[in-house]
Write a protein that holds these residues in place. Structure first.
Motif, mmCIF file in Angstrom:
data_model
loop_
_atom_site.group_PDB
_atom_site.id
_atom_site.type_symbol
_atom_site.label_atom_id
_atom_site.label_comp_id
_atom_site.label_asym_id
_atom_site.label_seq_id
_atom_site.Cartn_x
_atom_site.Cartn_y
_atom_site.Cartn_z
ATOM 1 N N UNK A 40 1.001 -1.206 -0.004
ATOM 2 C CA UNK A 40 -0.125 0.036 -0.188
ATOM 3 C C UNK A 40 0.850 1.259 -0.116
ATOM 4 N N UNK A 41 1.910 1.188 0.716
ATOM 5 C CA UNK A 41 2.764 2.391 0.753
ATOM 6 C C UNK A 41 3.606 2.682 -0.476
ATOM 7 N N UNK A 42 3.941 1.559 -1.484
ATOM 8 C CA UNK A 42 4.560 1.586 -2.720
ATOM 9 C C UNK A 42 3.419 2.281 -3.632
ATOM 10 N N UNK A 43 2.399 1.657 -3.589
ATOM 11 C CA UNK A 43 1.328 2.188 -4.426
ATOM 12 C C UNK A 43 1.061 3.771 -4.191
ATOM 13 N N UNK A 44 0.756 4.086 -2.841
ATOM 14 C CA UNK A 44 0.756 5.650 -2.603
ATOM 15 C C UNK A 44 1.824 6.429 -3.057
ATOM 16 N N UNK A 45 2.792 6.019 -2.722
ATOM 17 C CA UNK A 45 4.237 6.680 -3.240
ATOM 18 C C UNK A 45 4.072 6.861 -4.732
ATOM 19 N N UNK A 46 4.084 6.055 -5.658
ATOM 20 C CA UNK A 46 3.909 6.168 -7.041
ATOM 21 C C UNK A 46 2.580 7.060 -7.552
ATOM 22 N N UNK A 47 1.688 7.004 -6.784
ATOM 23 C CA UNK A 47 0.647 8.079 -7.182
ATOM 24 C C UNK A 47 1.075 9.117 -6.931
ATOM 25 N N UNK A 48 1.548 9.706 -5.845
ATOM 26 C CA UNK A 48 1.914 10.786 -5.294
ATOM 27 C C UNK A 48 3.025 11.545 -6.439
ATOM 28 N N UNK A 49 4.023 10.682 -6.415
ATOM 29 C CA UNK A 49 5.233 11.009 -7.555
ATOM 30 C C UNK A 49 4.740 11.719 -8.877
ATOM 31 N N UNK A 76 11.501 2.657 -11.528
ATOM 32 C CA UNK A 76 10.071 2.020 -11.984
ATOM 33 C C UNK A 76 10.346 0.759 -12.686
ATOM 34 N N UNK A 77 11.191 0.892 -13.671
ATOM 35 C CA UNK A 77 11.657 -0.440 -14.344
ATOM 36 C C UNK A 77 11.896 -1.669 -13.428
ATOM 37 N N UNK A 78 12.832 -1.373 -12.629
ATOM 38 C CA UNK A 78 13.326 -2.170 -11.630
ATOM 39 C C UNK A 78 12.323 -2.623 -10.653
ATOM 40 N N UNK A 79 11.244 -1.791 -10.494
ATOM 41 C CA UNK A 79 10.287 -2.324 -9.628
ATOM 42 C C UNK A 79 9.589 -3.075 -10.283
ATOM 43 N N UNK A 85 3.417 -7.550 -8.292
ATOM 44 C CA UNK A 85 2.108 -8.040 -8.127
ATOM 45 C C UNK A 85 1.188 -6.965 -8.999
ATOM 46 N N UNK A 86 -0.025 -7.255 -9.279
ATOM 47 C CA UNK A 86 -0.867 -6.767 -10.097
ATOM 48 C C UNK A 86 -1.244 -5.235 -9.729
ATOM 49 N N UNK A 87 -1.321 -5.154 -8.067
ATOM 50 C CA UNK A 87 -2.021 -3.977 -7.597
ATOM 51 C C UNK A 87 -0.922 -3.061 -7.839
ATOM 52 N N UNK A 88 0.346 -3.210 -7.955
ATOM 53 C CA UNK A 88 1.471 -2.200 -7.910
ATOM 54 C C UNK A 88 1.755 -1.975 -9.327
ATOM 55 N N UNK A 89 1.358 -2.985 -10.254
ATOM 56 C CA UNK A 89 1.668 -3.104 -11.895
ATOM 57 C C UNK A 89 0.362 -1.928 -12.391
ATOM 58 N N UNK A 90 -0.776 -1.993 -11.802
ATOM 59 C CA UNK A 90 -1.932 -1.180 -12.240
ATOM 60 C C UNK A 90 -1.359 0.507 -11.621
ATOM 61 N N UNK A 91 -0.855 0.528 -10.573
ATOM 62 C CA UNK A 91 -0.794 1.996 -10.145
ATOM 63 C C UNK A 91 0.582 2.354 -11.148
ATOM 64 N N UNK A 92 1.512 1.483 -11.226
ATOM 65 C CA UNK A 92 2.628 2.082 -12.099
ATOM 66 C C UNK A 92 2.257 2.637 -13.439
ATOM 67 N N UNK A 127 0.004 -9.563 -16.473
ATOM 68 C CA UNK A 127 -1.241 -10.558 -16.228
ATOM 69 C C UNK A 127 -2.566 -10.112 -16.806
ATOM 70 N N UNK A 128 -2.677 -10.008 -18.102
ATOM 71 C CA UNK A 128 -3.845 -9.581 -18.843
ATOM 72 C C UNK A 128 -5.178 -10.175 -18.618
ATOM 73 N N UNK A 129 -4.972 -11.459 -17.701
ATOM 74 C CA UNK A 129 -6.366 -12.016 -17.117
ATOM 75 C C UNK A 129 -7.002 -11.094 -16.142
ATOM 76 N N UNK A 130 -6.264 -10.194 -15.735
ATOM 77 C CA UNK A 130 -6.713 -9.190 -14.651
ATOM 78 C C UNK A 130 -7.359 -8.051 -15.421
ATOM 79 N N UNK A 131 -8.579 -7.998 -15.733
ATOM 80 C CA UNK A 131 -9.251 -7.085 -16.577
ATOM 81 C C UNK A 131 -8.938 -5.680 -16.061
ATOM 82 N N UNK A 132 -9.042 -5.267 -14.870
ATOM 83 C CA UNK A 132 -8.429 -3.998 -14.506
ATOM 84 C C UNK A 132 -7.038 -3.414 -15.071
ATOM 85 N N UNK A 133 -6.036 -4.651 -14.731
ATOM 86 C CA UNK A 133 -4.840 -4.184 -15.260
ATOM 87 C C UNK A 133 -4.857 -3.996 -16.942
#
Length: 284
Positions: A40-49, A76-79, A85-92, A127-133
């Motif tokens: 959650x911290x990584x996701x919020x950090x990416x959003x804020x950046x 970002x690439x290294x991450x 995981x999909x949640x972080x990929x979506x935020x990226x 993971x394109x099986x994830x519709x949101x991603x």
């Protein structure tokens, strides 16, 4: 300190500033490996950046200079390569989409497009099986296509290898079941066909991708036309078939009107060879 408490602790500070970006960069460097505890911290950090970079692009050049100095895009690439995981990929993907959609300065845009970073993102095995991603990935493709012109195409297209990931990755979804996905792919292809770049047209489009892609499009349209003809004999044709058929015809017309004469003539020839016979068959 948890992600929530860290961000709450900083509410009194200016959320749009170079100091804030420094703090976020420090957070990322301390959380290179994504876990359930820090996701959650990584996701919020990416959003804020993304918010700070957009603000900096329009108000304070030192913000983007810091982003360049620390090579944060590579982070970002290294991450992404760490399989976060999909949640972080979506935020990226959302972060990058916001950046490319809102940056105003050409130098900022050119930096983001340099060093092949974007192509690395595009060819990542998500993971394109994830519709949101998938939705965010397609949105990213569409945003990039809107930034595509004769000045930026060289960042996407590798002339020496005749490689164009933005185009080839998009084609993987040209027959997707979702109409919005198909529409985004068609918009992107038309953006490419409008560009008059000899190397792109000759070594990539004419010699490698146009004929197989056009052939598949014509075949798909042909199958719909046959299905319509078959259903017509029963007295009832599915409206969706008619809509899909018209979409193909409009797309063919757009390609012919936007592409070079060589590409347009290639498509016309295939239409005459493969599709006209289906339309003419009931006459004979």
């Amino acid at each position: 300190m948890s992600g929530r408490s860290w961000f709450s602790w900083n509410r009194t500070q200016n959320v749009h500033s170079l100091d804030r970006l420094r703090q976020l960069y420090s957070l990322l460097t301390k959380n290179k490996a994504v876990t359930q505890n820090n996701k959650a911290l990584v996701v919020e950090t990416l959003r804020s950046i993304s918010e700070i970079l957009i603000w900096g692009d329009q108000n304070d050049s030192s913000v983007f200079e810091f982003f360049l100095e620390k090579n944060m895009f590579q982070f970002f690439i290294n991450l992404l390569n760490s399989d976060p995981g999909n949640h972080v990929c979506i935020q990226l993907l959302q972060t990058l989409n916001i950046l490319f959609e809102n940056l105003r300065h050409e130098t900022s845009l050119f930096y983001l497009l340099s060093n092949n970073h974007v192509n690395t993102i595009l060819t990542n095995r998500f993971d394109f099986e994830d519709e949101e991603l998938l939705a965010y990935y397609i949105s990213f493709l569409k945003t990039l296509s809107l930034r595509l012109d004769s000045n930026t195409v060289h960042f996407y297209f590798n002339e020496h290898q005749a490689d164009f990931p933005l185009f080839t990755e998009a084609l993987n979804f040209h027959a997707h079941s979702e109409s919005m996905v198909r529409a985004a792919v068609r918009t992107l292809t038309l953006s490419v066909y409008r560009i008059r770049e000899p190397a792109l047209e000759k070594s990539f489009l004419l010699e490698r991708t146009a004929k197989p892609f056009f052939s598949q499009l014509v075949y798909d349209c042909q199958q719909i036309a046959i299905a319509i003809d078959t259903q017509h004999e029963t007295g009832k044709v599915e409206p969706q078939l008619l809509n899909d058929h018209m979409d193909f015809l409009h797309y063919f017309a757009d390609i012919i009107s936007n592409a070079s004469s060589a590409l347009g003539n290639m498509l016309i020839e295939l239409l005459l060879q493969k599709l006209l016979s289906v339309y003419a068959a009931p006459i004979f």
